[in-house]
Design an enzyme around this catalytic site. Structure first.
Site, short mmCIF file in Angstrom:
data_model
loop_
_atom_site.label_atom_id
_atom_site.label_comp_id
_atom_site.label_asym_id
_atom_site.label_seq_id
_atom_site.Cartn_x
_atom_site.Cartn_y
_atom_site.Cartn_z
N GLU A 1 0.74 -1.18 -0.16
CA GLU A 1 -0.04 0.01 -0.05
C GLU A 1 0.91 1.14 -0.03
O GLU A 1 0.44 2.17 -0.76
CB GLU A 1 -1.07 -0.05 1.30
CG GLU A 1 -1.96 -1.02 1.24
CD GLU A 1 -2.78 -0.97 2.56
OE1 GLU A 1 -4.18 -0.56 2.38
OE2 GLU A 1 -2.26 -1.18 3.51
N TYR B 1 -15.36 26.62 -0.82
CA TYR B 1 -15.34 25.25 -0.94
C TYR B 1 -14.28 24.91 -1.78
O TYR B 1 -13.72 23.50 -2.01
CB TYR B 1 -16.67 24.54 -1.48
CG TYR B 1 -17.42 25.12 -2.52
CD1 TYR B 1 -17.16 24.84 -3.92
CD2 TYR B 1 -18.81 26.08 -2.35
CE1 TYR B 1 -17.84 25.43 -4.74
CE2 TYR B 1 -19.35 26.35 -3.33
CZ TYR B 1 -18.95 26.06 -4.53
OH TYR B 1 -19.73 26.66 -5.70
N ILE C 1 -6.07 5.38 7.94
CA ILE C 1 -6.94 6.51 7.11
C ILE C 1 -7.76 7.43 8.10
O ILE C 1 -8.00 8.70 8.13
CB ILE C 1 -7.85 6.10 6.21
CG1 ILE C 1 -8.90 4.98 6.69
CG2 ILE C 1 -7.25 5.56 4.89
CD1 ILE C 1 -9.67 4.51 5.76
N GLU C 2 -7.66 6.76 9.41
CA GLU C 2 -8.49 7.86 10.49
C GLU C 2 -7.45 8.82 10.92
O GLU C 2 -8.09 9.90 11.15
CB GLU C 2 -8.46 6.69 11.71
CG GLU C 2 -9.41 5.72 11.94
CD GLU C 2 -8.99 4.52 11.37
OE1 GLU C 2 -8.04 4.62 10.36
OE2 GLU C 2 -9.34 3.43 11.65
N LYS D 1 -11.62 4.48 1.24
CA LYS D 1 -10.83 3.54 0.87
C LYS D 1 -11.43 2.18 0.11
O LYS D 1 -11.33 1.02 0.54
CB LYS D 1 -9.71 3.05 2.07
CG LYS D 1 -8.41 2.21 1.43
CD LYS D 1 -7.66 2.06 2.73
CE LYS D 1 -6.27 1.40 2.42
NZ LYS D 1 -5.51 1.18 3.62
#
Length: 125
Positions: A22, A54, A73-74, A100
């Site tokens: 990864e 935005y 990913i947290e 993900k």
């Protein structure tokens, strides 16, 4: 507050993950952001400075998600949420979902996602 701005499906290629393949090869991620705020003043005056830009928020999320590789990913979702709530005083709350879809799970699965939600201090709401 019921007003919100939503950014959905911001795509970024990054190298987040615990496994060596990864971090070496990377994979596609996507980011959704929901912002809660009161934009009645912005709507009444047609003034960008009275709301959230935005495009800037999307760039912030893209830079973080595509930046330094993280194991979790947290960590990425939390960093985006923490910086957004600190940077944009108009925000009452922000929710960042990091998807993900190609997580290394040996089962048939559509998506893995984490959600980080941050609220502004009560004095600011």
């Amino acid at each position: 507050m019921a007003d919100r701005i939503e950014l959905k499906g911001l795509r970024v290629y990054a190298h987040h993950g615990v496994l060596a393949h990864e971090t070496e090869h990377g994979q596609a991620f996507s980011v959704d952001i929901t912002c809660w705020l009161d934009f009645t003043g912005a709507a009444a005056t047609d003034d960008l400075d009275a709301t959230i830009n935005y495009a800037e928020l999307a760039q912030l999320a893209y830079d973080i998600a595509g930046g330094t590789p993280r194991k979790l990913i947290e960590t990425v979702a939390a960093q985006i949420a923490d910086i957004a709530i600190a940077r944009y005083p108009a925000l009452h709350a922000v929710e960042v979902t990091l998807h993900k879809p190609h997580a290394p799970i040996p089962l048939v699965i559509d998506d893995v996602a984490v959600v980080a939600r941050r609220s502004a201090p009560k004095a600011r709401r």
